[in-house]
Structure formats: C-alpha cells, structure tokens
Design a protein around this motif. Structure first.
Motif, PDB file in Angstrom:
ATOM      1  N   ARG A 182      -1.072  16.662 -13.372  1.00  0.00           N
ATOM      2  CA  ARG A 182      -1.280  18.101 -13.197  1.00  0.00           C
ATOM      3  C   ARG A 182      -0.330  18.889 -14.107  1.00  0.00           C
ATOM      4  N   VAL A 183       0.923  18.450 -14.171  1.00  0.00           N
ATOM      5  CA  VAL A 183       1.902  19.112 -15.039  1.00  0.00           C
ATOM      6  C   VAL A 183       1.488  18.962 -16.505  1.00  0.00           C
ATOM      7  N   GLU A 193       0.814  -1.218   0.000  1.00  0.00           N
ATOM      8  CA  GLU A 193       0.000   0.000   0.000  1.00  0.00           C
ATOM      9  C   GLU A 193       0.845   1.265   0.000  1.00  0.00           C
ATOM     10  N   SER A 194       1.963   1.249   0.700  1.00  0.00           N
ATOM     11  CA  SER A 194       2.809   2.432   0.784  1.00  0.00           C
ATOM     12  C   SER A 194       3.366   2.821  -0.586  1.00  0.00           C
ATOM     13  N   TYR A 195       3.960   1.870  -1.286  1.00  0.00           N
ATOM     14  CA  TYR A 195       4.526   2.174  -2.597  1.00  0.00           C
ATOM     15  C   TYR A 195       3.443   2.496  -3.624  1.00  0.00           C
ATOM     16  N   SER A 200      -5.599   7.264 -16.906  1.00  0.00           N
ATOM     17  CA  SER A 200      -4.696   7.188 -15.759  1.00  0.00           C
ATOM     18  C   SER A 200      -5.478   7.077 -14.455  1.00  0.00           C
ATOM     19  N   ALA A 201      -6.598   7.776 -14.376  1.00  0.00           N
ATOM     20  CA  ALA A 201      -7.446   7.680 -13.180  1.00  0.00           C
ATOM     21  C   ALA A 201      -7.977   6.259 -13.022  1.00  0.00           C
ATOM     22  N   ALA A 218       3.230   5.919  -5.780  1.00  0.00           N
ATOM     23  CA  ALA A 218       3.093   5.910  -7.242  1.00  0.00           C
ATOM     24  C   ALA A 218       1.849   6.683  -7.671  1.00  0.00           C
ATOM     25  N   ALA A 219       0.759   6.538  -6.922  1.00  0.00           N
ATOM     26  CA  ALA A 219      -0.476   7.250  -7.255  1.00  0.00           C
ATOM     27  C   ALA A 219      -0.288   8.760  -7.103  1.00  0.00           C
ATOM     28  N   ARG A 220       0.389   9.179  -6.051  1.00  0.00           N
ATOM     29  CA  ARG A 220       0.649  10.613  -5.869  1.00  0.00           C
ATOM     30  C   ARG A 220       1.569  11.153  -6.956  1.00  0.00           C
TER      31      ARG A 220
END
Length: 108
Positions: free
Chosen positions: A29-30, A14-16, A62-63, A20-22
């Motif tokens: 956004r870029v 879950e952490s990785y 991507s979502a 990756a999601a963030r």
C-alpha cells in the motif's frame, strides 16, 4: 516483504505467515501510494507509465507469493514448498529491481 518469516511458512506456522502477509500488504500500500505520488508529479509520460507498470508488477508478483505462502501453510509436508517459494521470491525480487530503472530517470 518480510522475508524473515519464510521458515515459518515452510514449517506451516500460520500465525507468523499471517503476520508476514499483513506486513507485505501494508508495504505494498505504501509502495503504491508513493508510486502514484511520483508519477503524478513527473513531467515525463514514459517515466510515469514505466513506474506504474513496474509497481503493478511488484504488486501482482507479491500477491502470488502471498498466495503460495498460504498454500505452504496449508500443506506443510509438501516437499515442493521450498522450491516454489524460492521461485516466487526470485520473481518478486526481479519485479522490485524493475522499479529501479524508472527511478534512475527522476530528477531530485
């Protein structure tokens, strides 16, 4: 998109997967800001629309990939995780490739 952490998604890390999601959200956004800037300065209306549509497709696909990665984390033992994620990755790659066409028509 941070494809290096795919194996962690498949293992239920879950952490990785969150990292990756963030990272993906930040990259999107870029991308969106860049597409807006290019579209705003382009004189060709068709180019503007094609670029915006292609960018929307990348963001939407991507979502879906992020959502599927979350599902993989929540169900790490599901044998269908890898084929589903591979399908979503393929769709994201295809949508990213669709960005190339409008960009070819730009004069630099």
């Amino acid at each position: 998109i941070n494809f290096c952490n795919v194996r962690f998604c498949l293992q239920g890390n879950e952490s990785y997967t969150g990292i990756a999601a963030r990272d993906t959200a930040s990259a999107l956004r870029v991308l969106t800001a860049a597409a807006r800037g290019v579209a705003a300065t382009a004189d060709d209306r068709a180019l503007q629309m094609n670029l915006i549509k292609a960018t929307q497709a990348v963001v939407a696909e991507s979502a879906k990939l992020i959502h599927e990665a979350k599902n993989a984390v929540n169900n790490p033992g599901d044998p269908n995780n890898q084929p589903r994620l591979a399908q979503y990755f393929g769709t994201v790659f295809s949508s990213q490739a669709s960005l190339e066409e409008p960009m070819r028509n730009l004069e630099v």
